[in-house]
Design a protein around this motif. Structure first.
Motif: not given
Length: 372
Positions: A220-241
């Motif tokens: 897990p990340p050290v802090t929540a800030a260290a794992a900040a979201p990449v982008s609003q509305g990010f889709s894991a399915e679309a990104y992987v595909t």
């Protein structure tokens, strides 16, 4: 007639016969203070600009790969869909993505030049204390690049690819239905037996055949800030595909806890049929109870690692278990496959899941780069 500030200052000195010493000191102090403040702003702008240049460069590379994959899917699906609407939509998305990429690359060139110009002092900077500050502000104001535009274009292509693949599946199902109707009873029985054998073979994972890729589970990340979201509305399915068109996502609720225990942060795994061929699509299993975490920097490393497995299968097929043995000495079974998937993640993101390695040799990185 107008004079520059320097000329006006010289004229004022020529007319004045007396200058108060304390006033001269104050003016000099203000000049130095202003110049230091301006220099500090320039340094901050250069640092911020360099970070933005790196982010834009990485996301532009993602978009280039997504465009390449989308074009391959568009070509391969020609004549293999019942309705061409999904292909037409994907074609439009490719054109739009190419425009976005061209625009953002051009803006990136401008940003690089602007940031680079700040590293060299202009002659006016020595005479006018606000010169550096103004130039830094001009760089900030003129930046019209957009990381979000690149990410949205990648996801749009990923969604378009998924829709075309769905249309292809429907077309294939229709072909199968027609073939089944035309077959004789004996042929139908044989086909059913063959289908049962294929399903049994597809159920085999690397683990069941002694060559498993164990589920990826980064720390897990050290802090929540260290794992900040990449982008609003990010889709894991679309990104992987978009990264691996030969894969698809399977969501399984609570999968990570069952694999690793209640405190696991995130995980994922890919399954291939060692008795199949490299044209088989690869299911990538993710935990639906941890969906939001796949959108942060730790989650993206899991997605890229698993997409790398699909790309490995695309390239090597059933030879996947021996393809990397010479590259990863001292490792046996599925470990060379996992090791090289982390190397491929480092090539793509600059860091890996860390589940298998965070350090790859130059030779390993060169081989891993061929996957993308």
């Amino acid at each position: 007639m107008k004079f520059t500030p320097r000329v006006q200052m010289i004229a004022a000195l020529a007319v004045s016969t007396v200058l108060v010493a304390s006033t001269a000191v104050v003016v000099g102090t203000n000049f130095v203070s202003t110049q230091q403040s301006a220099q500090a702003q320039v340094i901050d702008t250069i640092a911020t600009g360099n970070e933005r240049v790196q982010a834009l460069t990485e996301r532009a590379a993602d978009l280039e790969l997504a465009i390449k994959n989308a074009q391959t899917i568009l070509t391969d699906s020609s004549g293999k869909v019942l309705d061409d609407a999904s292909r037409q939509t994907l074609e439009k998305s490719i054109v739009q993505a190419q425009k976005t990429l061209k625009i953002q690359k051009a803006e990136l060139v401008k940003l690089k030049a602007s940031v680079s110009s700040l590293k060299t002092a202009a002659p006016l900077d020595l005479l006018w204390p606000y010169g550096q500050q103004v130039r830094a502000e001009e760089v900030q104001a003129s930046d019209t690049t957009s990381v979000e535009a690149l990410v949205k274009a990648v996801m749009a292509l990923g969604t378009g690819i998924q829709n075309v693949q769905t249309a292809q599946s429907a077309w294939q199902a229709e072909q199968d239905r027609i073939a089944a109707e035309q077959a004789a009873a004996e042929a139908a029985a044989a086909a059913q037996a063959a289908a049962a054998a294929r399903r049994a073979a597809q159920a085999q994972s690397l683990e069941q055949t002694g060559g498993s890729t164990t589920p990826t589970a980064p720390s897990p990340p050290v802090t929540a800030a260290a794992a900040a979201p990449v982008s609003q509305g990010f889709s894991a399915e679309a990104y992987v595909t978009a990264l691996a068109p030969n894969s698809y996502v399977v969501w399984e609720n609570g999968m990570c806890a069952r694999q690793f225990g209640a405190n696991v942060y995130l995980c994922g795994y890919a399954t291939v049929n060692l008795n199949g061929s490299n044209t088989d699509r690869v299911p990538i299993t993710l935990d639906s109870s941890l969906t939001e975490r796949y959108s942060n920097s730790v989650g993206v490393s899991v997605l890229v690692h698993e997409a790398a497995h699909a790309r490995q299968w695309w390239k090597y097929g059933p030879s996947i278990m021996t393809a990397y043995n010479a590259l990863v000495p001292g490792q046996t079974g599925s470990m060379p496959v996992e090791w090289m998937a982390d190397c491929a993640t480092i090539v793509k993101l600059g860091y890996s899941t860390g589940s298998y390695t965070r350090n790859c040799t130059a030779e390993q990185l060169a081989e891993a780069a061929t996957l993308w």
